[in-house]
Motif scaffolding. Structure first.
Motif, PDB file in Angstrom:
ATOM      1  N   UNK A  37      -5.335   4.263 -13.115  1.00 29.65           N
ATOM      2  CA  UNK A  37      -6.400   3.420 -13.665  1.00 29.65           C
ATOM      3  C   UNK A  37      -5.939   1.956 -13.644  1.00 29.65           C
ATOM      4  N   UNK A  38      -6.812   1.071 -13.195  1.00 31.33           N
ATOM      5  CA  UNK A  38      -6.461  -0.353 -13.245  1.00 31.33           C
ATOM      6  C   UNK A  38      -7.673  -1.176 -13.666  1.00 31.33           C
ATOM      7  N   UNK A  39      -7.366  -2.359 -14.131  1.00 28.66           N
ATOM      8  CA  UNK A  39      -8.426  -3.319 -14.424  1.00 28.66           C
ATOM      9  C   UNK A  39      -8.506  -4.295 -13.260  1.00 28.66           C
ATOM     10  N   UNK A  40      -9.734  -4.671 -12.939  1.00 26.95           N
ATOM     11  CA  UNK A  40      -9.929  -5.602 -11.826  1.00 26.95           C
ATOM     12  C   UNK A  40      -9.666  -7.010 -12.314  1.00 26.95           C
ATOM     13  N   UNK A  41      -8.394  -7.361 -12.414  1.00 21.73           N
ATOM     14  CA  UNK A  41      -8.075  -8.700 -12.885  1.00 21.73           C
ATOM     15  C   UNK A  41      -6.906  -9.286 -12.113  1.00 21.73           C
ATOM     16  N   UNK A  42      -6.591 -10.511 -12.424  1.00 20.35           N
ATOM     17  CA  UNK A  42      -5.528 -11.258 -11.768  1.00 20.35           C
ATOM     18  C   UNK A  42      -4.247 -10.424 -11.665  1.00 20.35           C
ATOM     19  N   UNK A  43      -3.621 -10.426 -10.507  1.00 16.87           N
ATOM     20  CA  UNK A  43      -2.360  -9.719 -10.259  1.00 16.87           C
ATOM     21  C   UNK A  43      -2.492  -8.194 -10.241  1.00 16.87           C
ATOM     22  N   UNK A  44      -3.692  -7.690 -10.105  1.00 20.13           N
ATOM     23  CA  UNK A  44      -3.867  -6.235 -10.037  1.00 20.13           C
ATOM     24  C   UNK A  44      -3.078  -5.640  -8.876  1.00 20.13           C
ATOM     25  N   UNK A  45      -3.095  -6.325  -7.728  1.00 21.66           N
ATOM     26  CA  UNK A  45      -2.389  -5.796  -6.552  1.00 21.66           C
ATOM     27  C   UNK A  45      -0.882  -5.731  -6.794  1.00 21.66           C
ATOM     28  N   UNK A  46      -0.338  -6.718  -7.530  1.00 20.62           N
ATOM     29  CA  UNK A  46       1.099  -6.700  -7.813  1.00 20.62           C
ATOM     30  C   UNK A  46       1.471  -5.480  -8.647  1.00 20.62           C
ATOM     31  N   UNK A  47       0.633  -5.188  -9.635  1.00 24.35           N
ATOM     32  CA  UNK A  47       0.870  -4.018 -10.471  1.00 24.35           C
ATOM     33  C   UNK A  47       0.794  -2.741  -9.652  1.00 24.35           C
ATOM     34  N   UNK A  48      -0.160  -2.694  -8.733  1.00 25.13           N
ATOM     35  CA  UNK A  48      -0.307  -1.513  -7.880  1.00 25.13           C
ATOM     36  C   UNK A  48       0.903  -1.319  -6.978  1.00 25.13           C
ATOM     37  N   UNK A  49       1.475  -2.448  -6.514  1.00 27.47           N
ATOM     38  CA  UNK A  49       2.654  -2.355  -5.643  1.00 27.47           C
ATOM     39  C   UNK A  49       3.819  -1.703  -6.381  1.00 27.47           C
ATOM     40  N   UNK A  50       3.948  -2.002  -7.668  1.00 34.26           N
ATOM     41  CA  UNK A  50       5.036  -1.410  -8.454  1.00 34.26           C
ATOM     42  C   UNK A  50       4.873   0.104  -8.564  1.00 34.26           C
ATOM     43  N   UNK A  51       3.686   0.527  -8.929  1.00 36.46           N
ATOM     44  CA  UNK A  51       3.495   1.966  -9.140  1.00 36.46           C
ATOM     45  C   UNK A  51       3.504   2.722  -7.808  1.00 36.46           C
ATOM     46  N   UNK A  52       2.910   2.146  -6.768  1.00 32.06           N
ATOM     47  CA  UNK A  52       2.935   2.868  -5.490  1.00 32.06           C
ATOM     48  C   UNK A  52       4.363   2.902  -4.923  1.00 32.06           C
ATOM     49  N   UNK A  53       5.167   1.888  -5.278  1.00 35.75           N
ATOM     50  CA  UNK A  53       6.582   1.914  -4.893  1.00 35.75           C
ATOM     51  C   UNK A  53       7.296   3.087  -5.548  1.00 35.75           C
ATOM     52  N   UNK A  54       7.009   3.314  -6.818  1.00 34.26           N
ATOM     53  CA  UNK A  54       7.602   4.460  -7.525  1.00 34.26           C
ATOM     54  C   UNK A  54       7.152   5.769  -6.886  1.00 34.26           C
ATOM     55  N   UNK A  55       5.865   5.837  -6.544  1.00 35.50           N
ATOM     56  CA  UNK A  55       5.340   7.052  -5.911  1.00 35.50           C
ATOM     57  C   UNK A  55       6.086   7.311  -4.593  1.00 35.50           C
ATOM     58  N   UNK A  56       6.281   6.252  -3.805  1.00 27.30           N
ATOM     59  CA  UNK A  56       6.985   6.400  -2.528  1.00 27.30           C
ATOM     60  C   UNK A  56       8.417   6.902  -2.718  1.00 27.30           C
ATOM     61  N   UNK A  57       9.081   6.361  -3.736  1.00 26.25           N
ATOM     62  CA  UNK A  57      10.470   6.794  -3.966  1.00 26.25           C
ATOM     63  C   UNK A  57      10.526   8.266  -4.359  1.00 26.25           C
ATOM     64  N   UNK A  58       9.608   8.697  -5.197  1.00 24.82           N
ATOM     65  CA  UNK A  58       9.595  10.102  -5.612  1.00 24.82           C
ATOM     66  C   UNK A  58       9.239  10.988  -4.414  1.00 24.82           C
ATOM     67  N   UNK A  59       8.358  10.490  -3.553  1.00 22.70           N
ATOM     68  CA  UNK A  59       7.960  11.258  -2.370  1.00 22.70           C
ATOM     69  C   UNK A  59       9.130  11.405  -1.391  1.00 22.70           C
ATOM     70  N   UNK A  60       9.924  10.354  -1.269  1.00 21.63           N
ATOM     71  CA  UNK A  60      11.091  10.433  -0.378  1.00 21.63           C
ATOM     72  C   UNK A  60      12.187  11.294  -0.980  1.00 21.63           C
ATOM     73  N   UNK A  61      12.127  11.535  -2.276  1.00 21.62           N
ATOM     74  CA  UNK A  61      13.155  12.324  -2.945  1.00 21.62           C
ATOM     75  C   UNK A  61      12.638  13.664  -3.423  1.00 21.62           C
ATOM     76  N   UNK A  62      12.526  13.819  -4.735  1.00 21.40           N
ATOM     77  CA  UNK A  62      12.311  15.157  -5.301  1.00 21.40           C
ATOM     78  C   UNK A  62      10.919  15.770  -5.127  1.00 21.40           C
TER      79      UNK A  62
END
Ligand code: ADP
Ligand code: MG
Length: 302
Positions: free
Chosen positions: A151-176
């Motif tokens: 869930x996100x709010x359509x506001x300033x820096x939304x894409x930056x926040x998404x980059x953080x969480x999708x980065x975590x998703x990628x790391x978990x996908x490459x690992x466990x």
């Protein structure tokens, strides 16, 4: 016949974006559509627990299972509504980041704890309400889940926040958890009059395409009032804008995440399968009671 269980983590490292509100109301709307739902409250603030009308109770939580070795079957609590169950949170989960950090099974601990629940086939959906941080508990939730709903709010820096969480998703996908999917992104607390809202939504859609849910959840005061009253808005005020939006979102969610019985397929297939894409019709045979389309699954049992 067994049911296949879909596990979805609702996550965003940012607080106050509507994670818990989305968990509570998606769960309620799915339950009203006769899906059997388990909410797992992984946030020590326990807002999902409270929002579903339950009290915090020492020893009745995921923490008690993970740290205290309690049987998970003993901490699954029914709510006042049919098909809607919760594993509550309690304050002890706040210290868990430190305590769990030293465990060799810290990444797999939630997956292992949930395994018997998934295998039991008792639930169509298990929704994990994650704490607002990229810590051990959230990572372990990502390891335990089939998909992540952001869930996100359509506001300033939304894409930056998404980059953080999708980065975590990628790391978990490459690992466990190589099978981990980005289930989708849903805009919450949408303010339709602000130009920035539309700019941000266009940017996010440009980047994530059809992984962004069509349904937009508007800012609506009934949603927050309902949370504070311990009743999901879809039950408290079914006609409110917030309720209508969460019900529409639940439809979209079910269509995107069908759960099916694992019974053998009919051969040859029927000439027409009119119900194939209609989540509402798909699983009637395990409904508990037939209720009006927009009514709560059942009256509160007082
Ligand atoms: P998170 O779990 O991400 O921290 P919450 O779901 O707790 O976020 O929401 C943060 C605050 O915003 C809460 O006070 C909640 O009641 C309010 N809120 C969430 N969604 C809406 C909405 N659609 N309309 C109005 N208020 C909302
Ligand atoms: Mg929350």
């Amino acid at each position: 016949m067994e049911r296949t269980t879909k596990t979805i983590a609702i996550a965003n490292q940012k607080g106050g974006v509507g994670k818990t509100t989305t968990v509570v109301n998606l769960a309620a709307a799915l339950a009203a559509r006769h899906r059997s739902v388990l909410v797992v409250d992984l946030d020590p603030q326990a807002h999902a627990t409270l929002g579903l009308g339950l009290e915090k109770q020492a020893g009745v939580s995921m923490y008690a299972v993970l740290a205290g070795g309690r049987d998970i079957a003993d901490v699954i609590q029914p709510t006042k509504w049919n098909n809607l169950n919760v594993i509550p949170s309690e304050v002890d989960l706040a210290g868990a980041e430190l305590e769990f950090g030293a465990r060799p099974d810290r990444l797999e601990m939630i997956r292992n704890a949930l395994a018997p629940v998934k295998e039991s086939g008792a639930f169509d959906y298990i929704l994990l309400d994650c704490p607002p941080s990229l810590g051990i508990v959230m990572t372990a939730a990502l390891v335990a889940t089939d998909g992540v709903l952001i869930p996100i709010q359509a506001e300033f820096l939304a894409m930056d926040g998404l980059a953080l969480i999708t980065g975590s998703i990628d790391r978990v996908r490459r690992g466990p958890n190589p099978a981990l999917e980005l289930n989708g992104i849903v805009f919450t607390m949408v303010n339709f009059v602000a130009k920035l809202t539309h700019d941000v939504m266009a940017e996010v859609r440009g980047h994530f395409g059809d992984r962004v849910y069509e349904t937009l959840i508007p800012r609506n005061v009934r949603v927050s009032e309902a949370m504070s009253m311990g009743t999901p808005v879809v039950y408290l005020d079914p006609r409110s804008k917030g309720s209508e939006a969460y019900k529409a979102f639940a439809w979209e969610f079910m269509a995107k995440n069908p759960t099916r019985f694992s019974a053998p397929k009919q051969t040859p297939p029927p000439a027409a399968a009119p119900h194939e894409d209609k989540p509402d019709e798909a699983q009637r045979d395990h409904t508990v009671a037939s209720v009006g389309a927009d009514a709560p699954a059942d009256a509160p049992v007082a």
